[in-house]
Enzyme design. Sequence first.
Site, PDB file in Angstrom:
ATOM      1  N   ARG A 166      12.239  -7.067   4.415  1.00 46.57           N
ATOM      2  CA  ARG A 166      12.059  -8.510   4.610  1.00 46.57           C
ATOM      3  C   ARG A 166      13.392  -9.146   5.003  1.00 46.57           C
ATOM      4  O   ARG A 166      13.461  -9.996   5.891  1.00 46.57           O
ATOM      5  CB  ARG A 166      11.534  -9.171   3.320  1.00 46.57           C
ATOM      6  CG  ARG A 166      10.144  -8.764   2.884  1.00 46.57           C
ATOM      7  CD  ARG A 166       9.073  -9.316   3.807  1.00 46.57           C
ATOM      8  NE  ARG A 166       9.105 -10.756   3.922  1.00 46.57           N
ATOM      9  CZ  ARG A 166       8.545 -11.609   3.071  1.00 46.57           C
ATOM     10  NH1 ARG A 166       7.875 -11.162   2.025  1.00 46.57           N
ATOM     11  NH2 ARG A 166       8.609 -12.925   3.276  1.00 46.57           N
ATOM     12  N   CYS A 198       2.608  -5.356   0.081  1.00 49.78           N
ATOM     13  CA  CYS A 198       3.596  -6.420   0.334  1.00 49.78           C
ATOM     14  C   CYS A 198       4.272  -6.877  -0.952  1.00 49.78           C
ATOM     15  O   CYS A 198       5.344  -7.476  -0.904  1.00 49.78           O
ATOM     16  CB  CYS A 198       2.932  -7.594   1.027  1.00 49.78           C
ATOM     17  SG  CYS A 198       1.615  -8.328   0.041  1.00 49.78           S
ATOM     18  N   ARG A 236       6.467 -22.283   2.905  1.00 51.37           N
ATOM     19  CA  ARG A 236       5.345 -21.557   2.291  1.00 51.37           C
ATOM     20  C   ARG A 236       4.365 -22.604   1.787  1.00 51.37           C
ATOM     21  O   ARG A 236       4.634 -23.284   0.789  1.00 51.37           O
ATOM     22  CB  ARG A 236       5.828 -20.646   1.153  1.00 51.37           C
ATOM     23  CG  ARG A 236       4.697 -20.100   0.318  1.00 51.37           C
ATOM     24  CD  ARG A 236       5.100 -19.001  -0.639  1.00 51.37           C
ATOM     25  NE  ARG A 236       5.324 -17.753   0.071  1.00 51.37           N
ATOM     26  CZ  ARG A 236       5.369 -16.559  -0.517  1.00 51.37           C
ATOM     27  NH1 ARG A 236       5.226 -16.444  -1.823  1.00 51.37           N
ATOM     28  NH2 ARG A 236       5.581 -15.466   0.195  1.00 51.37           N
ATOM     29  N   HIS A 282       0.783 -14.371   7.057  1.00 52.46           N
ATOM     30  CA  HIS A 282       2.094 -14.054   6.452  1.00 52.46           C
ATOM     31  C   HIS A 282       2.890 -13.233   7.484  1.00 52.46           C
ATOM     32  O   HIS A 282       3.173 -12.054   7.282  1.00 52.46           O
ATOM     33  CB  HIS A 282       1.899 -13.283   5.150  1.00 52.46           C
ATOM     34  CG  HIS A 282       3.099 -13.250   4.258  1.00 52.46           C
ATOM     35  ND1 HIS A 282       4.283 -13.911   4.550  1.00 52.46           N
ATOM     36  CD2 HIS A 282       3.313 -12.628   3.063  1.00 52.46           C
ATOM     37  CE1 HIS A 282       5.147 -13.692   3.570  1.00 52.46           C
ATOM     38  NE2 HIS A 282       4.599 -12.921   2.671  1.00 52.46           N
ATOM     39  N   GLN A 287       6.057 -11.110   6.664  1.00 56.22           N
ATOM     40  CA  GLN A 287       5.748  -9.839   6.004  1.00 56.22           C
ATOM     41  C   GLN A 287       5.461  -8.768   7.054  1.00 56.22           C
ATOM     42  O   GLN A 287       5.916  -7.624   6.940  1.00 56.22           O
ATOM     43  CB  GLN A 287       4.531 -10.035   5.082  1.00 56.22           C
ATOM     44  CG  GLN A 287       4.140  -8.790   4.326  1.00 56.22           C
ATOM     45  CD  GLN A 287       5.204  -8.362   3.321  1.00 56.22           C
ATOM     46  OE1 GLN A 287       5.661  -9.146   2.520  1.00 56.22           O
ATOM     47  NE2 GLN A 287       5.612  -7.090   3.378  1.00 56.22           N
ATOM     48  N   ASP A 317      -3.217  -5.131  -0.635  1.00 58.40           N
ATOM     49  CA  ASP A 317      -2.613  -6.335  -1.222  1.00 58.40           C
ATOM     50  C   ASP A 317      -3.572  -6.825  -2.313  1.00 58.40           C
ATOM     51  O   ASP A 317      -4.712  -6.343  -2.415  1.00 58.40           O
ATOM     52  CB  ASP A 317      -2.415  -7.402  -0.123  1.00 58.40           C
ATOM     53  CG  ASP A 317      -1.772  -8.695  -0.644  1.00 58.40           C
ATOM     54  OD1 ASP A 317      -1.075  -8.637  -1.679  1.00 58.40           O
ATOM     55  OD2 ASP A 317      -1.982  -9.753  -0.025  1.00 58.40           O
TER      56      ASP A 317
HETATM   57  N1  NVA Z   1      -2.107 -12.373  -0.392  1.00 59.41           N
HETATM   58  C1  NVA Z   1      -1.066 -12.727  -1.332  1.00 59.41           C
HETATM   59  C2  NVA Z   1       0.261 -12.367  -0.780  1.00 59.41           C
HETATM   60  C3  NVA Z   1       1.432 -12.654  -1.696  1.00 59.41           C
HETATM   61  C4  NVA Z   1       2.748 -12.312  -1.037  1.00 59.41           C
HETATM   62  C5  NVA Z   1      -1.151 -14.201  -1.651  1.00 59.41           C
HETATM   63  O1  NVA Z   1      -1.354 -14.994  -0.716  1.00 59.41           O
HETATM   64  O2  NVA Z   1      -1.038 -14.583  -2.809  1.00 59.41           O
HETATM   65  N1   CP Z   2       5.540 -10.337  -0.277  1.00 60.31           N
HETATM   66  C1   CP Z   2       5.948 -11.592  -0.596  1.00 60.31           C
HETATM   67  O1   CP Z   2       5.874 -12.508   0.208  1.00 60.31           O
HETATM   68  O2   CP Z   2       6.425 -11.720  -1.847  1.00 60.31           O
HETATM   69  P1   CP Z   2       6.792 -13.092  -2.584  1.00 60.31           P
HETATM   70  O3   CP Z   2       5.501 -13.804  -2.890  1.00 60.31           O
HETATM   71  O4   CP Z   2       7.519 -12.650  -3.828  1.00 60.31           O
HETATM   72  O5   CP Z   2       7.647 -13.916  -1.682  1.00 60.31           O
END
Ligand code: NVA
Ligand code: CP
Length: 316
Positions: A301, A273, A117, A144, A147, A235
């Site tokens: 997931r 998500c 990540r 992502h 997801q 989201d």
């Molecule tokens: N769009 C959000 C998704 C978190 C799972 C982010 O990137 O923070």
């Molecule tokens: N949806 C998702 O990726 O959640 P986290 O940021 O908790 O991993």
Amino acid sequence: MSTNTDTTTPMPAQPPNHFLTVDDLSPAGLESVLDLASTYKHQLSTAEPHADLAGKTMAMLFEKPSTRTRVSFETGMTQLGGHAIFLGPDDTQLGRGEPLKDTSRALSGYVDVIMARLFDHADLEELAAYADVPVVNGLTDDAHPCQTLADLLTIKELFGDFDDVSATWVGDGNNVAQSFAIGCAMAGVDLTVATPEGYGLDEETIETAASFGNAPTVTTDPEAAVADADVVYTDVWVSMGEEAERDEKLAAFDGYQLNGDLLAGTDAYVMHCLPAHRGEEVDDETVESENSVVWQQAENRLHAQKALLSTLVNGY
Ligand code: NVA
Ligand code: CP
């Protein structure tokens, strides 16, 4: 970890199967991952053994926080008979400036798969370019895809298949939206995307979706976009790393909140998500409503990623 036990015949170099964007799978590959995910979900619920990654190890590199991604991947490896190693931002020499390309080659000598990540998608591509084990995108600023696997599994469970399903995205055209758009195009889900001007999907995402014969309909009108939807997805408006843009984005997204007013007259399922910022992109009532499938998505997931990992590591 690459192993070659045959001492007489050199194995041909096999490029590792990375999953950096949804379309790193073919449409048929995506279908088979989702089928395997359903099988794993059933096997878990009936306590049937499915140790398909026995003895395998995954390294998990996190530059950003996570609840679902970290716990679902780590639990998934345990359930498949393998092991996962959590590496946060302060746990490795990356935090002291060791280049990603060096980290990638060192980790490739130990583990069978790397999940990462990261902020910059180009960094993930560099990590993958130097890895000789599969690299999985656990979220970047641009995408992502894990997801999306869970989202499509959820839609399949709700409707049986993807034919005749209309989904609407409301809010920011962000990493989750971009991967969802590509996944919908590959699976055959019709997608409408309602974002404020300037916050839409990027051109590359729309072109990729179009290459599967199913480009999303793009609009700035959330009311019209949700009217005939079977599924409405949102989201956060301020993603991780965008904190400096918070005031500007909150102002731009006024009118895009999923709430009883916007969803009046539809009985669409509500997807998110997570984490949800109640009072911003969605209100509490909508997250907690009967139509909300956010917990099913979150659980999926686990099942979807187990299927992905088996597919990438074992190659079936
Ligand atoms: N769009 C959000 C998704 C978190 C799972 C982010 O990137 O923070
Ligand atoms: N949806 C998702 O990726 O959640 P986290 O940021 O908790 O991993």
